[in-house]
Design a protein around this motif. Structure first.
Motif, short mmCIF file in Angstrom:
data_model
loop_
_atom_site.label_atom_id
_atom_site.label_comp_id
_atom_site.label_asym_id
_atom_site.label_seq_id
_atom_site.Cartn_x
_atom_site.Cartn_y
_atom_site.Cartn_z
N PHE A 15 0.85 -1.19 0.00
CA PHE A 15 0.00 0.00 0.00
C PHE A 15 0.89 1.25 0.00
CE2 PHE A 15 -2.16 3.45 2.07
CZ PHE A 15 -3.48 3.36 1.63
N ASP A 16 1.88 1.25 0.92
CA ASP A 16 2.78 2.42 1.02
C ASP A 16 3.48 2.66 -0.31
OD1 ASP A 16 2.01 2.57 3.56
OD2 ASP A 16 3.93 2.00 4.48
N TYR A 17 3.98 1.57 -0.90
CA TYR A 17 4.72 1.69 -2.16
C TYR A 17 3.82 2.31 -3.22
CZ TYR A 17 7.25 0.51 -6.38
OH TYR A 17 7.89 0.60 -7.58
N ASP A 67 1.22 4.93 10.65
CA ASP A 67 0.87 4.47 9.30
C ASP A 67 1.22 5.48 8.21
OD1 ASP A 67 -0.02 2.00 9.79
OD2 ASP A 67 -2.14 2.55 10.04
N ALA A 68 1.59 6.70 8.60
CA ALA A 68 1.82 7.75 7.60
C ALA A 68 3.03 7.39 6.71
CB ALA A 68 2.07 9.08 8.29
N LYS A 122 -6.19 3.43 4.91
CA LYS A 122 -5.13 2.42 4.75
C LYS A 122 -5.47 1.11 5.47
CE LYS A 122 -0.31 1.47 5.75
NZ LYS A 122 0.97 2.00 6.16
N LYS A 123 -5.82 1.23 6.77
CA LYS A 123 -6.09 0.02 7.56
C LYS A 123 -7.21 -0.79 6.90
CE LYS A 123 -4.63 0.20 12.27
NZ LYS A 123 -4.15 1.53 12.60
N ARG A 124 -8.29 -0.08 6.53
CA ARG A 124 -9.44 -0.77 5.96
C ARG A 124 -9.04 -1.50 4.68
NH1 ARG A 124 -13.17 3.43 4.35
NH2 ARG A 124 -12.09 3.21 2.41
#
Ligand code: ADP
Length: 468
Positions: A37-39, A165-166, A192-194
């Protein structure tokens, strides 16, 4: 048993390890998905910034830096007058001013938001600027306001509270005439979490389901093992008790027949008759015991045939009490009865119900260390209720749960000198159930027990509540 305990222990350990591995695997998958997700979003925001640079010729913070350069110049000349540049309060107010300026005038959030909207990516995010280094410059001198060694690094009122999470999407370095700065830009996507959990949801469900199956199988196996252990204990008790019940008459018969073989006795007809009577009585006792066992096998195959008739209740109960008192007249027991009926007849199998009540009365006398006092109460509504209360040894709650099971005997039942096969109450319960009735029991150890038979007056099936 020891081997079984080791088996249970090892299985339990294996389940714990399995749970541990599942949790670790899930955490690992979660982390991988979060990185993915971050990428993805880091790339998206980078493209957004590149586009801003190309289309609007700005990186979104440049303007702020030029503005802050002016303000920095004022700070420098002010500090030169007052000589306060290395005081913490001065540094703090400079940093605050910088944060205010950056957060107020930055245009990067807007640029990214527009880009994400255009590319159909969810644009719900919070952004954070984090000053990593800040210096004021008064050529040729450079004053440290904030860096890695700054005392202010722990100051929570100063540093922004950036969520774990940022994503760190960019790092800006800028040097103007009056300051130099290193600034990091973070974006926290609220979904993000969801989204990560959505990605791993199928794994989560499969893992939970398989664990649930394994744990249920383990618990069922454990319960079966415990049941098996109890059954095996009951079987041993039953065999011991049955051996005793059969051996006693057999040895009496053996002694009696040896007596008959003795020629001396042949001249004494009275003695011969007495010995023959003994053999007969013991034979009858043996037959009774064996029939009892055969009957149980028959009930198991559900061949319980009832011969129901309308029976006049009061004479039935009175007659039954009379014959029971007569049977144990040498024991000097007291039986009180109270009969309170609104109907005189009930529809049941007289022989079977007699047998059930006799069993309960016999137990009331057998499991009693006092002078037995028994109270028989009879009353009715749509059901016929017959309760038998004794002043015997009673039972505790745990024992009460099992007394209607086949072969069950209260553990102390084998210690005190009352012998039995643990079939009596099982038999009573079967009879009452065959009459669409139920049997209730209340008891207190050391005080006595009350067994209540409840059967429908008309012999028809009624909605019977659970045993109390
Ligand atoms: P048995 O008398 O052959 O052992 P039962 O099925 O009649 O078998 O009784 C099961 C157990 O319930 C007995 O071992 C006894 O300990 C207990 N029990 C039955 N009736 C009474 C009673 N009236 N008072 C105390 N204990 C009783």
């Amino acid at each position: 048993m020891k081997r079984k305990m080791v088996f249970i222990g090892l299985s339990f350990l294996a389940i714990l390890i399995l749970i541990g591995i599942h949790v670790l695997l899930l955490l690992h998958i979660y982390r991988l998905e979060a990185e993915k997700f971050d990428y993805r979003y880091r790339e998206e925001t980078k493209s957004a910034m590149e586009r801003m640079l190309k289309e609007h010729k700005t990186n979104g913070v440049e303007k702020v830096f030029y503005l802050l350069d002016d303000i920095s110049g004022k700070f420098v000349s002010y500090s030169n007058q007052k000589r306060i540049i290395d005081t913490l309060s001065f540094q703090k107010s400079v940093i605050n001013k910088f944060y205010d300026g950056i957060n107020k005038y930055q245009e990067i959030d807007k640029g990214i938001s527009e880009y994400l909207k255009k590319t159909n990516v969810d644009d719900k995010f919070n952004s954070y600027f984090h000053i990593k280094e800040l210096y004021l410059i008064d050529y040729p001198e450079v004053f440290i306001i904030y860096d890695n060694d700054s005392e202010l690094i722990e100051d929570s009122t100063l540093n922004p509270n950036i969520p774990d999470d940022a994503i760190n999407v960019n790092r800006f370095k800028f040097e103007g005439n009056n300051f130099r700065i290193v600034l990091e830009y973070y974006i926290d996507f609220s979904f993000k979490k969801r989204e990560v959990i959505n990605q791993i949801f199928s794994f989560l469900v499969i893992a939970c389901f398989s664990l649930l199956v394994v744990i249920s199988v383990f618990i069922l196996t454990l319960l079966n093992l415990l049941k098996e252990r109890r059954l095996s204990q009951m079987k041993t008790d039953f065999i011991n008790n049955m051996t005793h019940e059969l051996k006693t008459p057999l040895s009496t018969i053996s002694v009696a027949s040896k007596t008959l073989e003795n020629e001396l006795i042949h001249n004494n007809p009275a003695k011969v008759l007495e010995t023959a009577t003994i053999i007969n009585r013991q034979n009858a006792q043996l037959t009774r015991q064996i029939n009892h066992l055969l009957e149980v096998t028959r009930w198991e195959k559900k061949q319980f045939d009832l011969d129901k008739k309308w029976v006049e209740i009061e004479p039935f109960i009175k007659g039954l009490i009379k014959s029971f008192s007569w049977e144990c007249k040498e024991k000097n027991i007291r039986i009180d009865d109270s009969i309170d009926l609104t109907t005189s007849n009930a529809y049941f199998d007289e022989t079977q119900i007699t047998s059930a009540i006799f069993n309960l009365l016999t137990n009331a006398v057998r499991y009693n260390r006092n002078q037995p006092t028994i109270e028989v109460k009879v009353w009715n509504d749509s059901m016929l209720h017959i309760s038998i209360t004794d002043n015997g040894i009673g039972m505790n709650k745990e024992e009460l749960k099992h007394i209607f099971e086949k072969f069950y005997r209260v553990p102390t039942g084998n210690i005190h000198n009352v012998k039995g096969l643990g079939l009596g109450l099982f038999y009573v319960d079967q009879i009452i159930k065959a009459h669409h009735g139920k049997i209730d029991v209340t008891s207190r150890a050391g005080k006595g027990s009350t067994f209540t038979i409840n059967i429908p007056i008309d012999g028809k099936n009624q909605d019977t509540a659970g045993r109390g």
